[in-house]
Write a protein that holds these residues in place. Sequence first.
Motif, PDB file in Angstrom:
ATOM      1  N   VAL A 217       4.553  -3.378  -9.380  1.00  0.00           N
ATOM      2  CA  VAL A 217       3.444  -3.884 -10.206  1.00  0.00           C
ATOM      3  C   VAL A 217       3.981  -4.613 -11.433  1.00  0.00           C
ATOM      4  O   VAL A 217       3.468  -5.670 -11.823  1.00  0.00           O
TER       5      VAL A 217
ATOM      6  N   ALA B 157      -0.251  -3.937  -5.715  1.00  0.00           N
ATOM      7  CA  ALA B 157       0.030  -2.686  -5.014  1.00  0.00           C
ATOM      8  C   ALA B 157      -1.149  -1.743  -5.195  1.00  0.00           C
ATOM      9  O   ALA B 157      -1.708  -1.647  -6.292  1.00  0.00           O
ATOM     10  N   GLN B 158      -1.517  -1.062  -4.130  1.00  0.00           N
ATOM     11  CA  GLN B 158      -2.641  -0.133  -4.159  1.00  0.00           C
ATOM     12  C   GLN B 158      -2.199   1.238  -3.657  1.00  0.00           C
ATOM     13  O   GLN B 158      -1.373   1.333  -2.741  1.00  0.00           O
ATOM     14  N   ILE B 159      -2.767   2.272  -4.254  1.00  0.00           N
ATOM     15  CA  ILE B 159      -2.476   3.652  -3.857  1.00  0.00           C
ATOM     16  C   ILE B 159      -3.605   4.168  -2.969  1.00  0.00           C
ATOM     17  O   ILE B 159      -4.786   4.083  -3.342  1.00  0.00           O
TER      18      ILE B 159
ATOM     19  N   HIS C 226       6.182   1.997  -6.944  1.00  0.00           N
ATOM     20  CA  HIS C 226       4.900   1.337  -7.220  1.00  0.00           C
ATOM     21  C   HIS C 226       4.912   0.695  -8.611  1.00  0.00           C
ATOM     22  O   HIS C 226       4.534  -0.477  -8.771  1.00  0.00           O
ATOM     23  N   LYS C 227       5.339   1.440  -9.594  1.00  0.00           N
ATOM     24  CA  LYS C 227       5.365   0.923 -10.964  1.00  0.00           C
ATOM     25  C   LYS C 227       6.258  -0.302 -11.086  1.00  0.00           C
ATOM     26  O   LYS C 227       5.914  -1.277 -11.766  1.00  0.00           O
TER      27      LYS C 227
ATOM     28  N   PRO D 163       0.232  10.159  -2.976  1.00  0.00           N
ATOM     29  CA  PRO D 163       1.215   9.370  -3.738  1.00  0.00           C
ATOM     30  C   PRO D 163       1.257   9.665  -5.238  1.00  0.00           C
ATOM     31  O   PRO D 163       2.226   9.303  -5.896  1.00  0.00           O
ATOM     32  N   THR D 164       0.219  10.311  -5.766  1.00  0.00           N
ATOM     33  CA  THR D 164       0.176  10.563  -7.208  1.00  0.00           C
ATOM     34  C   THR D 164       0.690  11.947  -7.590  1.00  0.00           C
ATOM     35  O   THR D 164       0.677  12.293  -8.780  1.00  0.00           O
TER      36      THR D 164
ATOM     37  N   TYR E 205       0.850  -1.188   0.000  1.00  0.00           N
ATOM     38  CA  TYR E 205       0.000   0.000   0.000  1.00  0.00           C
ATOM     39  C   TYR E 205       0.887   1.239   0.000  1.00  0.00           C
ATOM     40  O   TYR E 205       1.739   1.407   0.887  1.00  0.00           O
ATOM     41  N   GLY E 206       0.703   2.088  -1.002  1.00  0.00           N
ATOM     42  CA  GLY E 206       1.371   3.379  -1.015  1.00  0.00           C
ATOM     43  C   GLY E 206       0.440   4.384  -0.375  1.00  0.00           C
ATOM     44  O   GLY E 206      -0.591   4.744  -0.952  1.00  0.00           O
TER      45      GLY E 206
ATOM     46  N   TYR F 289       7.132   7.543  -4.064  1.00  0.00           N
ATOM     47  CA  TYR F 289       6.514   6.216  -4.061  1.00  0.00           C
ATOM     48  C   TYR F 289       6.093   5.734  -5.438  1.00  0.00           C
ATOM     49  O   TYR F 289       6.226   4.544  -5.747  1.00  0.00           O
ATOM     50  N   ILE F 290       5.592   6.610  -6.283  1.00  0.00           N
ATOM     51  CA  ILE F 290       4.979   6.173  -7.530  1.00  0.00           C
ATOM     52  C   ILE F 290       5.963   5.417  -8.420  1.00  0.00           C
ATOM     53  O   ILE F 290       5.594   4.488  -9.142  1.00  0.00           O
TER      54      ILE F 290
END
Length: 232
Positions: free
Chosen positions: A116, A122-124, A112-113, A102-103, A8-9, A108-109
């Motif tokens: 995934v 992974a969830q934001i 995250h990429k 996070p966006t 989780y981000g 983190y992003i």
Amino acid sequence: MMDKGILYGIGVGPGDPELLTTKAVRLLQEADIIAVPDKGSGEKTALNIVKDYIVGKELLYCSTPMTRDAQLLDAGYTAAAEELCALLEQGKTVAFITLGDPTVYSTYIYIHKKVVTKGYQAQIIPGVTSFCAVAARLGRSLCEGSERLMIVPASHKEVDDCLQVDANFVFMKAGREIGALKEKLSAYDLLDGAAMVENCSMETERVYEDFAKLEQPSGYFSVVLVKGGQTQ
């Protein structure tokens, strides 16, 4: 076969622990491990925000160096992703904390990429952005009616092309470029009405209703709001 874990981000907001969402708090408390961005020096701001919600939790410090060297950054993100994936492979639930949302210009992003892409879940989890908190602190709207809003990372490049657009502006990470930004806004007749908040909702918060009167240096977490010239 053991189920893989989830990453989780989590956006932890601008500074005030009470601005975390209830979902963020729940996931922080349920997580097996809290991943913390580590720039190598200074206070861990995101960790300080959530510290009361994660007492006794295992921490994983992920190196996220303060540099614009693309290769060094990617190497850091890759290493962090590999560490996280190893934990997810063990079925661990990991919460990676990041300031704001996070966006929006978050470290983190990138991680995250990579996670995934390796096939892990992974969830934001969104958080309150610094510029929304700044607007609330100033009691001002970011945009009304048909007004447009442009978000600009002031420390990264020239802003002339942005200032030629009919829009309201948010200048983020403005600390090192405060002097140059003031000059640019003055040149485009946009200085009147501009306001800034440094370290919004933190204990070290400073508010400048009149940005033109700011004479001292400001820190990295400085956000300037500007009303567009054609929409005042």
